[in-house]
Scaffold this motif. Sequence first.
Motif, PDB file in Angstrom:
ATOM      1  N   ARG A 135     -18.496   7.729 -12.779  1.00  0.00           N
ATOM      2  CA  ARG A 135     -19.593   7.974 -13.147  1.00  0.00           C
ATOM      3  C   ARG A 135     -19.359   8.635 -14.481  1.00  0.00           C
ATOM      4  O   ARG A 135     -19.589   7.231 -15.603  1.00  0.00           O
ATOM      5  CB  ARG A 135     -21.049   8.984 -12.751  1.00  0.00           C
ATOM      6  CG  ARG A 135     -22.246   8.847 -13.346  1.00  0.00           C
ATOM      7  CD  ARG A 135     -22.756   7.312 -13.219  1.00  0.00           C
ATOM      8  NE  ARG A 135     -24.269   7.703 -14.122  1.00  0.00           N
ATOM      9  CZ  ARG A 135     -25.441   6.765 -14.339  1.00  0.00           C
ATOM     10  NH1 ARG A 135     -24.704   5.452 -14.089  1.00  0.00           N
ATOM     11  NH2 ARG A 135     -26.182   7.168 -14.607  1.00  0.00           N
ATOM     12  N   VAL A 139     -20.621   5.022 -18.179  1.00  0.00           N
ATOM     13  CA  VAL A 139     -21.660   5.616 -18.913  1.00  0.00           C
ATOM     14  C   VAL A 139     -21.692   5.344 -20.247  1.00  0.00           C
ATOM     15  O   VAL A 139     -22.333   5.195 -21.117  1.00  0.00           O
ATOM     16  CB  VAL A 139     -22.092   6.924 -18.563  1.00  0.00           C
ATOM     17  CG1 VAL A 139     -22.224   7.124 -17.518  1.00  0.00           C
ATOM     18  CG2 VAL A 139     -21.459   7.658 -19.067  1.00  0.00           C
ATOM     19  N   GLN A 273     -24.392  12.700 -22.313  1.00  0.00           N
ATOM     20  CA  GLN A 273     -25.090  12.493 -20.513  1.00  0.00           C
ATOM     21  C   GLN A 273     -24.232  13.102 -19.707  1.00  0.00           C
ATOM     22  O   GLN A 273     -23.375  13.487 -19.551  1.00  0.00           O
ATOM     23  CB  GLN A 273     -23.806  10.628 -20.801  1.00  0.00           C
ATOM     24  CG  GLN A 273     -23.937  10.045 -19.187  1.00  0.00           C
ATOM     25  CD  GLN A 273     -25.208   9.488 -18.811  1.00  0.00           C
ATOM     26  OE1 GLN A 273     -25.776   9.178 -19.647  1.00  0.00           O
ATOM     27  NE2 GLN A 273     -26.115   9.620 -17.667  1.00  0.00           N
TER      28      GLN A 273
END
Length: 350
Positions: A135, A139, A273
């Motif tokens: 992840r 991103v 993020q």
Amino acid sequence: MKSIVYERVGGSDVLRLVERVEPEPGPGQVRVRVAVSGVNPTDWKARRGALGSSLPPTGQVPNQDGAGTVDAVGEGVDPARVGQRVWIWEAAWQRADGTAQEAVVLPARRAVPLPPAASFDLGASLGIPAMTAHRALTVHPDGPSVLGPSTLAGRTVLVAGGAGAVGHAAIELARWAGANVVSTVSSPRKAALASAAGAHHIVNYRTPDAAEAVRKTAPDGVDMVVEVDPVVNAELNQQVIAPNGVVAIYADTSGSQLTVPLRAHMFANTRLQFVLVYTMPDAAKRQAVEDVSAAVAAGALRAGEDAGLPVHRFPLAETAAAHDAVEGGAVGKVLIDVRHDGRSKPPASR
């Protein structure tokens, strides 16, 4: 079957070894005979009540990750899955049954086929660490949402804490995807671990010239930071981030309050993020599972001695000690041997 259960939140002393009735899989479920259970920071944090969920009436079996063999399937699941070696993710998320027990029933999609050459140790080390790393690496607004060979070619990734489980996975995945990988560490021992994982450049973040050292390897700045300690590394990240770069934060090691220089990051169009596997979009979870599986099949993700990462092993009855080791900051991966028949690793002939 033997299970570890806790019926109230608290320290590791709340964990008890009990005998429970072996569960049967329902529709869409499989039962996995657990060989190895992996321990992550969120496992002890959940046990202490940090995740805020209430405990089920029958008690909670801890640990999200694990690996083993499917030995029964429920309605709607291909019977051919019986006998399949699998790695497990999110076993205990919003469920009463984690992997710290001899058998676990869970949705079939959370038991992912494990290639014959991959050990159960590796399978139990995937889950939260590898999916978190995936992840963090996907991103970037101008980057790929899928990881694979060359998908990060031309980009520089800075992995903070490359000696940890997530950092280790991030280095391996980023290198597999073709990135230039820089890792920051705090000691020669951790530098050796990050190097063994495949980092191209190692920088001690405690040295006064850390930012300069990173910039030497990435003159235009780093495109992505996989961040374990945003408070300690805030100034370094601001100094090395490239325009339109992303700092992906997956932990709060040093504290819960982060102060950032707004103007500097505004001019750089930095994205901060935050990453938590449990609550990230379902599509991102599915893509992470697919790409992590591909990386395992390609030999890009490794475990234990094969990857130079220390492994701390405990029997099921000593799950409390395993949790204490992770909470105490053990370097490497903490694993619980649930099955003791010598098959944690694949046969040598494979």
